[in-house]
Design a protein around this motif. Structure first.
Motif, mmCIF file in Angstrom:
data_model
loop_
_atom_site.group_PDB
_atom_site.id
_atom_site.type_symbol
_atom_site.label_atom_id
_atom_site.label_comp_id
_atom_site.label_asym_id
_atom_site.label_seq_id
_atom_site.Cartn_x
_atom_site.Cartn_y
_atom_site.Cartn_z
ATOM 1 N N GLY A 35 0.807 -1.211 0.000
ATOM 2 C CA GLY A 35 0.000 0.000 0.000
ATOM 3 C C GLY A 35 0.840 1.262 0.000
ATOM 4 N N VAL A 36 0.166 2.399 0.239
ATOM 5 C CA VAL A 36 0.830 3.702 0.221
ATOM 6 C C VAL A 36 0.552 4.439 1.523
ATOM 7 N N ASP A 37 1.481 5.342 1.876
ATOM 8 C CA ASP A 37 1.334 6.213 3.041
ATOM 9 C C ASP A 37 1.519 7.657 2.607
ATOM 10 N N ALA A 38 1.002 8.585 3.417
ATOM 11 C CA ALA A 38 1.132 10.008 3.110
ATOM 12 C C ALA A 38 2.591 10.449 3.230
ATOM 13 N N LEU A 39 2.920 11.463 2.447
ATOM 14 C CA LEU A 39 4.286 11.976 2.404
ATOM 15 C C LEU A 39 4.228 13.495 2.508
ATOM 16 N N HIS A 40 5.109 14.086 3.356
ATOM 17 C CA HIS A 40 5.130 15.534 3.542
ATOM 18 C C HIS A 40 6.573 16.027 3.463
ATOM 19 N N GLY A 41 6.812 17.023 2.590
ATOM 20 C CA GLY A 41 8.129 17.626 2.452
ATOM 21 C C GLY A 41 8.071 19.117 2.672
ATOM 22 N N PRO A 42 9.210 19.815 2.564
ATOM 23 C CA PRO A 42 9.233 21.267 2.826
ATOM 24 C C PRO A 42 8.402 22.078 1.842
ATOM 25 N N ASN A 43 8.318 21.640 0.593
ATOM 26 C CA ASN A 43 7.527 22.377 -0.406
ATOM 27 C C ASN A 43 6.741 21.423 -1.301
ATOM 28 N N HIS A 92 3.980 7.770 -0.642
ATOM 29 C CA HIS A 92 5.056 6.838 -0.964
ATOM 30 C C HIS A 92 4.551 5.410 -0.782
ATOM 31 N N GLY A 93 4.887 4.579 -1.725
ATOM 32 C CA GLY A 93 4.506 3.188 -1.625
ATOM 33 C C GLY A 93 5.453 2.416 -0.713
ATOM 34 N N VAL A 94 4.999 1.266 -0.277
ATOM 35 C CA VAL A 94 5.819 0.368 0.539
ATOM 36 C C VAL A 94 5.870 -0.975 -0.174
ATOM 37 N N VAL A 95 7.061 -1.354 -0.612
ATOM 38 C CA VAL A 95 7.244 -2.590 -1.366
ATOM 39 C C VAL A 95 8.288 -3.439 -0.655
ATOM 40 N N GLN A 96 7.865 -4.626 -0.222
ATOM 41 C CA GLN A 96 8.782 -5.563 0.426
ATOM 42 C C GLN A 96 9.385 -6.483 -0.636
ATOM 43 N N PRO A 99 9.019 3.872 -3.096
ATOM 44 C CA PRO A 99 8.938 4.824 -4.216
ATOM 45 C C PRO A 99 7.932 5.920 -3.900
ATOM 46 N N GLU A 100 8.223 7.130 -4.377
ATOM 47 C CA GLU A 100 7.411 8.292 -4.020
ATOM 48 C C GLU A 100 6.718 8.896 -5.245
ATOM 49 N N LYS A 101 5.591 9.517 -4.950
ATOM 50 C CA LYS A 101 4.872 10.339 -5.920
ATOM 51 C C LYS A 101 4.671 11.696 -5.250
ATOM 52 N N ARG A 102 5.400 12.715 -5.695
ATOM 53 C CA ARG A 102 5.368 14.020 -5.046
ATOM 54 C C ARG A 102 4.533 15.017 -5.851
ATOM 55 N N ARG A 103 3.810 15.887 -5.108
ATOM 56 C CA ARG A 103 3.088 16.997 -5.729
ATOM 57 C C ARG A 103 3.632 18.293 -5.130
ATOM 58 N N TYR A 104 4.280 19.097 -5.986
ATOM 59 C CA TYR A 104 4.881 20.349 -5.516
ATOM 60 C C TYR A 104 3.821 21.434 -5.454
ATOM 61 N N ARG A 136 -5.633 -0.094 -5.853
ATOM 62 C CA ARG A 136 -4.645 -0.645 -6.790
ATOM 63 C C ARG A 136 -3.788 0.487 -7.379
ATOM 64 N N TRP A 137 -2.504 0.189 -7.524
ATOM 65 C CA TRP A 137 -1.552 1.143 -8.079
ATOM 66 C C TRP A 137 -0.737 0.460 -9.169
ATOM 67 N N SER A 138 -0.368 1.258 -10.165
ATOM 68 C CA SER A 138 0.557 0.737 -11.181
ATOM 69 C C SER A 138 1.992 0.932 -10.687
ATOM 70 N N LEU A 139 2.821 -0.037 -10.955
ATOM 71 C CA LEU A 139 4.218 0.016 -10.554
ATOM 72 C C LEU A 139 5.098 -0.465 -11.712
ATOM 73 N N ARG A 140 6.249 0.155 -11.829
ATOM 74 C CA ARG A 140 7.274 -0.321 -12.759
ATOM 75 C C ARG A 140 8.384 -0.956 -11.931
ATOM 76 N N ILE A 141 8.642 -2.218 -12.209
ATOM 77 C CA ILE A 141 9.637 -2.978 -11.442
ATOM 78 C C ILE A 141 10.711 -3.479 -12.398
ATOM 79 N N GLN A 142 11.956 -3.252 -12.030
ATOM 80 C CA GLN A 142 13.082 -3.670 -12.864
ATOM 81 C C GLN A 142 14.169 -4.307 -11.999
ATOM 82 N N VAL A 143 14.844 -5.265 -12.596
ATOM 83 C CA VAL A 143 16.072 -5.817 -12.020
ATOM 84 C C VAL A 143 17.154 -5.593 -13.067
#
Length: 651
Positions: free
Chosen positions: A531-539, A544-548, A561-566, A598-605
């Protein structure tokens, strides 16, 4: 009053640059030796004024002076201090001022570094650099003044482009520009030599350390931009053949050819006209890159401006500077002759082939980059040129280049005697082939394509480059910095080839849609989305998602991984989460909210991808080591050889 002081300092810098150019070029031409004494003070004064202007602009950003148009457009009261400073070069006007500052730094370094050179030649070098500075200062004051006032002052700024609010990209422009501008020094040495009418091996020895240093900085700048694109843009790639990426890569390729051509001119007095031409082309491509970034003729995520008027000014400046240099070259080059010869299998031959292939590679990039512009200008319709063109066409000259480099390091000057060195050539080649086959069919279990060939060539270059230094150490001979730097750079190129091949051939990637608790397997790893949790930055804010990540039931990492809105620009940015392991990266980028949790994710190795940037750093370190060789620091002025005279000795 800081903006006004900065503007006034730029005007004074323009006048001092004009004096530097006039006294540096007119003094030797007219035989006025007294004028030569004024060149260095004008150079120092110009550097002080440019530094003062740059300091005023930094202070305006730090103090939130939103009465300055450029500050109001590229800063905000919520912007952290480090990015307020980085915002100084975050857009067109400030980045151009940064270019001028770095050019002033190079010029001051040259002024101190060439004190042992003949006074008239040294004055000409500084005069050419003054002419370049004058052009860019005039461009800044006429079309790109960063100190324009806004009346009334804005209540707050529009904020720095969120793409640029990143530590790597904060350092990317200064390093890249240091390399760009550094090729102006090689250009100045070339023009001064042609104006002087004298050219010898000592000239090449004077030029080599400056060219090596510029090449090293450009290498680091390009690598830093590639690394930023990898983790910031969310697609997981490290190079997309973007027009602005190509604009920095073309001078790097020609600069690499120039470094090797200077070695031949230094050692044997050969390739003099070719070396001069490469110095002109390398700086020409640096100016072309400036034109592409700032004119708006090509669309790129990296471009600064889309003002045709500015593009016309840069294009006119490019035509004047490069047209004048090429005209001078057309006059002088036919007189350059050398009596020295070399055998087909000599080191000179291998370096000549090296130069030809590097220039061909640069030409393919040049053609692909400008093809859309040419097609549009001629009314042929929209043309898109991407990796489908660049990858195969660039690979064609690169594969033989690596093979020739692996063989060429065993050859001697003048007389190749490659047959006498056939044993290390064959042994290192066979070992490389065996290791490559073991890696491709053993570790990676097939899917070869060109991978066995590329990996074998990369390993071959690494092993071949180590033969001579190991032999020197075994015989207890000295290992000069120039040899050590060359070895390190060639080893790094081999590592780069192997790592790029692994990334391109064996990356595993999946775009998936996951709900909380769902797991997907990619490349032998289990990725569970929590799932995802809220994220707070200075501006900014966002989620941010949590992937084990686990393998064979054992937990390896937690990626976020994060999704930021400025806030100010309302831009949404992706911050990929990356876990680096020995030999691979685990990459996860958070995509769109698909609803219902549900969220889309791009996963690479991606295997060995970090070795791409490690190799680039080692290349740069090798260049700096070679540039610091004592032989260059102790080179003294000697009686120069008139253009047209021959050379028959071996240095």
């Amino acid at each position: 009053m800081l903006p006004e002081l900065g503007h006034f300092a730029l005007i004074l810098a323009l006048l001092l640059a004009a004096l530097q150019a006039f006294f540096g070029l007119a003094g030797p031409a007219l035989g006025r030796d007294r004028w030569l004494a004024a060149v260095v003070p004008a150079t120092a004064g110009q550097a002080v004024m440019v530094a003062a202007a740059f300091g005023c602009l930094i202070a305006s950003f730090v103090r939130f002076d939103f009465s300055v148009v450029y500050v109001a457009q590229n800063s905000n009261s919520a912007l952290p201090l480090v990015y307020r400073i980085a915002a100084v070069w975050g857009a067109h006007e400030g980045s151009l001022l940064l270019w001028i500052v770095l050019l002033a730094c190079w010029t001051i370094a040259v002024a101190f570094g060439i004190s042992r050179l003949p006074p008239r030649f040294a004055a000409r070098v500084l005069g050419v650099l003054g002419l370049v500075s004058f052009g860019f200062l005039l461009f800044t004051l006429a079309t790109s003044n960063p100190f324009l006032r806004l009346d009334p002052a804005a209540a707050d700024g529009r904020d720095l482009n969120p793409l640029l609010q990143d530590p790597a990209l904060a350092m990317h422009p200064p390093l890249l520009y240091t390399g760009y501008v550094g090729f102006a020094v090689a250009f100045a040495f070339a023009v001064a030599a042609m104006l002087e009418g004298r050219l010898d091996q000592t000239w090449a020895r004077w030029t080599r350390p400056w060219t090596l240093a510029a090449w090293a900085f450009l290498t680091v700048g390009i690598a830093l931009g590639s690394w930023w694109a990898y983790y910031e843009l969310g697609w997981g790639g490290y190079w997309f053949w973007d027009p602005v990426e190509n604009a920095s890569f073309m001078p790097w390729l020609v600069g690499t050819a120039l470094v090797h051509s200077l070695a031949v001119t230094d050692k044997r007095g050969l390739f003099k006209s070719w070396t001069l031409l490469l110095a002109i082309i390398a700086f020409s491509l640096s100016l072309l890159g400036t034109f592409l970034v700032r004119s708006g003729v090509l669309v790129s995520v990296h471009s600064f401006a889309a003002d045709p008027a500015r593009g016309v000014f840069i294009l006119a400046f490019l035509v004047i500077m490069i047209g004048g240099a090429l005209s001078l070259y057309a006059w002088r080059a036919p007189l350059l002759r050398s009596a020295a010869g070399f055998e087909f299998a000599s080191r000179e031959s291998f370096l000549l082939f090296n130069n030809i292939l590097l220039v061909i590679a640069a030409a393919t990039v040049f053609g692909g980059t400008l093809a859309p512009l040419i097609s549009d200008t001629l009314g042929l319709g929209t043309l898109s040129v991407g990796p489908q063109y660049f990858n195969p066409t660039f690979l064609l000259p690169m594969l033989p280049l690596i093979a020739l480099a692996a063989i060429g390091v065993h050859s001697n000057w003048k007389r190749g005697r490659i047959r006498e060195r056939s044993r290390p050539v064959i042994v290192t080649g066979l070992i490389s082939l065996a290791v490559s086959l073991a890696v491709v069919f053993g570790y990676y279990a097939g899917r070869p394509g060109l991978a066995p060939v590329s990996i074998a060539l990369g390993i071959w270059l690494v092993l071949s480059s180590l033969v001579d230094p190991i032999d020197r150490l075994r015989r207890r001979l000295s290992l000069p910095r120039a040899v050590l730097g060359m070895t390190l750079a060639h080893v790094a190129v081999g590592v780069f080839v192997v790592s790029v091949t692994a990334v391109e051939s064996y990356t595993v990637e999946r775009d998936v849609a996951l709900a909380r608790g769902e797991t997907v397997q990619v490349g032998g790893f289990d990725f569970r989305f929590d799932g995802v949790d809220a994220l707070h930055g200075p501006n900014y804010d966002g989620v941010h998602g949590v992937v084990q990540v686990a393998r064979n039931g054992r937990s390896i990492a937690t990626l976020q991984p994060e999704k930021r809105r400025y806030f100010v620009q309302q831009s949404v940015m992706t911050e990929a989460a990356i876990r680096s392991q020995a030999g691979r990266d685990l990459f996860v980028a958070l995509g769109e909210d698909l609803g219902a949790g549900r969220w889309s994710l791009r996963i690479q190795v991606r295997p060995l991808i970090n070795y791409i940037w490690l190799a680039a750093l080692l290349m740069a370190l090798g260049g700096l080591l070679a540039a610091s060789d004592r032989r260059y620091r102790t080179a003294r002025a000697t009686a120069a050889e008139p253009i047209g005279a021959g050379q028959g000795s071996i240095a």
